[in-house]
Scaffold this motif. Sequence first.
Motif, PDB file in Angstrom:
ATOM      1  N   LEU A  76       6.609  -3.812  -2.136  1.00 54.69           N
ATOM      2  CA  LEU A  76       5.931  -3.211  -1.144  1.00 54.69           C
ATOM      3  C   LEU A  76       6.388  -2.233  -0.333  1.00 54.69           C
ATOM      4  O   LEU A  76       7.757  -2.656   0.022  1.00 54.69           O
ATOM      5  CB  LEU A  76       4.963  -4.184  -0.346  1.00 54.69           C
ATOM      6  N   CYS A  77       6.053  -1.031   0.048  1.00 51.64           N
ATOM      7  CA  CYS A  77       6.719   0.081   0.651  1.00 51.64           C
ATOM      8  C   CYS A  77       5.683   0.867   1.530  1.00 51.64           C
ATOM      9  O   CYS A  77       4.543   0.868   1.090  1.00 51.64           O
ATOM     10  CB  CYS A  77       7.511   0.814  -0.306  1.00 51.64           C
ATOM     11  N   PHE A  78       6.104   1.755   2.149  1.00 55.87           N
ATOM     12  CA  PHE A  78       5.516   2.558   2.929  1.00 55.87           C
ATOM     13  C   PHE A  78       5.510   3.981   2.109  1.00 55.87           C
ATOM     14  O   PHE A  78       6.626   4.178   1.818  1.00 55.87           O
ATOM     15  CB  PHE A  78       5.828   2.864   4.528  1.00 55.87           C
ATOM     16  N   PRO A  79       4.700   4.754   1.997  1.00 49.93           N
ATOM     17  CA  PRO A  79       4.954   6.035   1.442  1.00 49.93           C
ATOM     18  C   PRO A  79       5.996   6.919   2.057  1.00 49.93           C
ATOM     19  O   PRO A  79       6.090   6.941   3.511  1.00 49.93           O
ATOM     20  CB  PRO A  79       3.434   6.982   1.815  1.00 49.93           C
ATOM     21  N   GLY A  80       6.446   7.510   1.345  1.00 51.18           N
ATOM     22  CA  GLY A  80       7.598   8.479   2.099  1.00 51.18           C
ATOM     23  C   GLY A  80       9.016   8.617   0.945  1.00 51.18           C
ATOM     24  O   GLY A  80       8.784   8.409  -0.140  1.00 51.18           O
ATOM     25  N   GLU A 182       1.655   1.325  -8.274  1.00 53.07           N
ATOM     26  CA  GLU A 182       1.038   0.573  -9.047  1.00 53.07           C
ATOM     27  C   GLU A 182      -0.628   0.175  -8.365  1.00 53.07           C
ATOM     28  O   GLU A 182      -1.509   0.411  -9.121  1.00 53.07           O
ATOM     29  CB  GLU A 182       1.286  -0.898  -9.295  1.00 53.07           C
ATOM     30  N   LYS A 183      -0.567   0.020  -7.226  1.00 53.95           N
ATOM     31  CA  LYS A 183      -1.726  -0.364  -6.135  1.00 53.95           C
ATOM     32  C   LYS A 183      -1.613  -0.210  -4.798  1.00 53.95           C
ATOM     33  O   LYS A 183      -0.281  -0.296  -4.450  1.00 53.95           O
ATOM     34  CB  LYS A 183      -2.375  -1.671  -6.741  1.00 53.95           C
ATOM     35  N   ILE A 184      -2.514  -0.210  -4.209  1.00 50.60           N
ATOM     36  CA  ILE A 184      -2.613  -0.128  -2.866  1.00 50.60           C
ATOM     37  C   ILE A 184      -2.811  -1.752  -2.010  1.00 50.60           C
ATOM     38  O   ILE A 184      -3.643  -2.187  -2.644  1.00 50.60           O
ATOM     39  CB  ILE A 184      -3.622   0.653  -1.935  1.00 50.60           C
ATOM     40  N   VAL A 185      -1.996  -1.875  -0.916  1.00 50.20           N
ATOM     41  CA  VAL A 185      -2.107  -3.326  -0.565  1.00 50.20           C
ATOM     42  C   VAL A 185      -2.279  -3.077   1.071  1.00 50.20           C
ATOM     43  O   VAL A 185      -1.760  -2.343   1.652  1.00 50.20           O
ATOM     44  CB  VAL A 185      -0.612  -4.109  -0.848  1.00 50.20           C
ATOM     45  N   GLY A 223      -1.462 -13.749   1.651  1.00 45.79           N
ATOM     46  CA  GLY A 223      -2.290 -14.703   1.495  1.00 45.79           C
ATOM     47  C   GLY A 223      -3.509 -14.315   0.397  1.00 45.79           C
ATOM     48  O   GLY A 223      -4.164 -15.009  -0.489  1.00 45.79           O
ATOM     49  N   GLU A 224      -3.928 -13.073   0.866  1.00 51.24           N
ATOM     50  CA  GLU A 224      -5.195 -12.509   0.166  1.00 51.24           C
ATOM     51  C   GLU A 224      -4.722 -11.880  -1.143  1.00 51.24           C
ATOM     52  O   GLU A 224      -5.652 -12.118  -2.123  1.00 51.24           O
ATOM     53  CB  GLU A 224      -5.648 -11.180   1.193  1.00 51.24           C
ATOM     54  N   GLU A 225      -3.649 -11.083  -1.580  1.00 51.37           N
ATOM     55  CA  GLU A 225      -3.421 -10.702  -2.669  1.00 51.37           C
ATOM     56  C   GLU A 225      -2.162 -11.146  -3.387  1.00 51.37           C
ATOM     57  O   GLU A 225      -1.792 -10.776  -4.421  1.00 51.37           O
ATOM     58  CB  GLU A 225      -3.110  -9.143  -2.348  1.00 51.37           C
ATOM     59  N   GLY A 226      -1.473 -12.216  -2.694  1.00 51.60           N
ATOM     60  CA  GLY A 226      -0.533 -12.913  -3.323  1.00 51.60           C
ATOM     61  C   GLY A 226       0.935 -12.057  -3.330  1.00 51.60           C
ATOM     62  O   GLY A 226       1.619 -12.330  -4.108  1.00 51.60           O
ATOM     63  N   GLU A 227       1.030 -11.149  -2.463  1.00 55.06           N
ATOM     64  CA  GLU A 227       2.073 -10.189  -2.378  1.00 55.06           C
ATOM     65  C   GLU A 227       3.143 -10.838  -1.460  1.00 55.06           C
ATOM     66  O   GLU A 227       2.921 -11.574  -0.544  1.00 55.06           O
ATOM     67  CB  GLU A 227       1.785  -8.645  -2.081  1.00 55.06           C
ATOM     68  N   ILE A 228       4.411 -10.312  -1.630  1.00 55.38           N
ATOM     69  CA  ILE A 228       5.643 -10.696  -0.843  1.00 55.38           C
ATOM     70  C   ILE A 228       6.112  -9.597  -0.186  1.00 55.38           C
ATOM     71  O   ILE A 228       6.528  -8.602  -1.005  1.00 55.38           O
ATOM     72  CB  ILE A 228       6.439 -11.518  -1.826  1.00 55.38           C
ATOM     73  N   LEU A 229       6.209  -9.566   1.285  1.00 57.17           N
ATOM     74  CA  LEU A 229       6.770  -8.144   1.804  1.00 57.17           C
ATOM     75  C   LEU A 229       8.223  -8.768   2.193  1.00 57.17           C
ATOM     76  O   LEU A 229       8.456  -9.778   3.008  1.00 57.17           O
ATOM     77  CB  LEU A 229       5.754  -8.025   3.136  1.00 57.17           C
TER      78      LEU A 229
END
Length: 288
Positions: A76-80, A182-185, A223-229
């Motif tokens: 996961l990242c910020f656009p830039g 890939e997608k927006i989180v 918890g909503e999308e199962g992603e790790i930041l």
Amino acid sequence: MLDEFKNTAALKERISGALYERSAGRRLFPPDVASAAETSSVLFLLSGRCGKRGGRVEPCVVLNKRSAKVRQPGDLCFPGGRIDTRLDLFLSRAVKSPLSPLARWPHRHRWRSEHGGETESLCLLLATALRESVEEMRLNPFGLTFLGPMPSQDLTLFRRVVYPMVVWVNGQKRFFPNWEVEKIVQIPLKSLLCPGHYACYRIRFDHGRGGSVVRDFSCFLDGEEGEILWGVTYRIVEAFLDCAFGFKPPTLETRPVIGGRMGENYLRGAGGPGRVEDEEGVFNELTT
């Protein structure tokens, strides 16, 4: 604190004021920030709507998930990205126009008075982050409220210095990511302020020499999308939460441990055979 989230105007005012006070009396940008090869700028995106197609009304942080075609896929990242000296110097003039997010920043006159020469650097870094955000996710640059800059973060694995610019997205409910994304989180602010969502990320990095390196990192579990930041984006978010809300997550030693594995393509991406700059040095750094 959570009751304040129901008042968007008050929340934006609180965040903008906290960011400005954090910058008071300190220099955020070095004199050579425009020419330094390691300089990158990102947009820290906040929105008042969370979920697909701008679902429920709730403040959230908007992130990109990197595609398999770029290095660090799945993160996961910020656009830039990095400064394009010629193009972004030109675009920085537009950032000074009355229609730009910076022109509507309530602290712009105080900033110019107290930070002097740093104003040009601020405009340039904001122009870079806006350009990259338009490319990566079709962000509408005219539908933003600028809330302020944050102190830089070092991206040690790739020898970068990242300068975050915090903005609020007004009205835009959908984003259209390009091939890099890939997608927006979207992660609700209330989730980021919950201590139980933080963990220790124990990652095994595989490399071309046939070996591996294991390191522990702080992370947030969505918890909503199962992603790790995790990584530099996590550090930027953690610094923001501390500045805006005085929130500090649990210490790394007290968190539950989750495991992860990064293959050889993590550092170079799957788009081709090329190697990341100084890959040998990256793994040497991981082992120290």
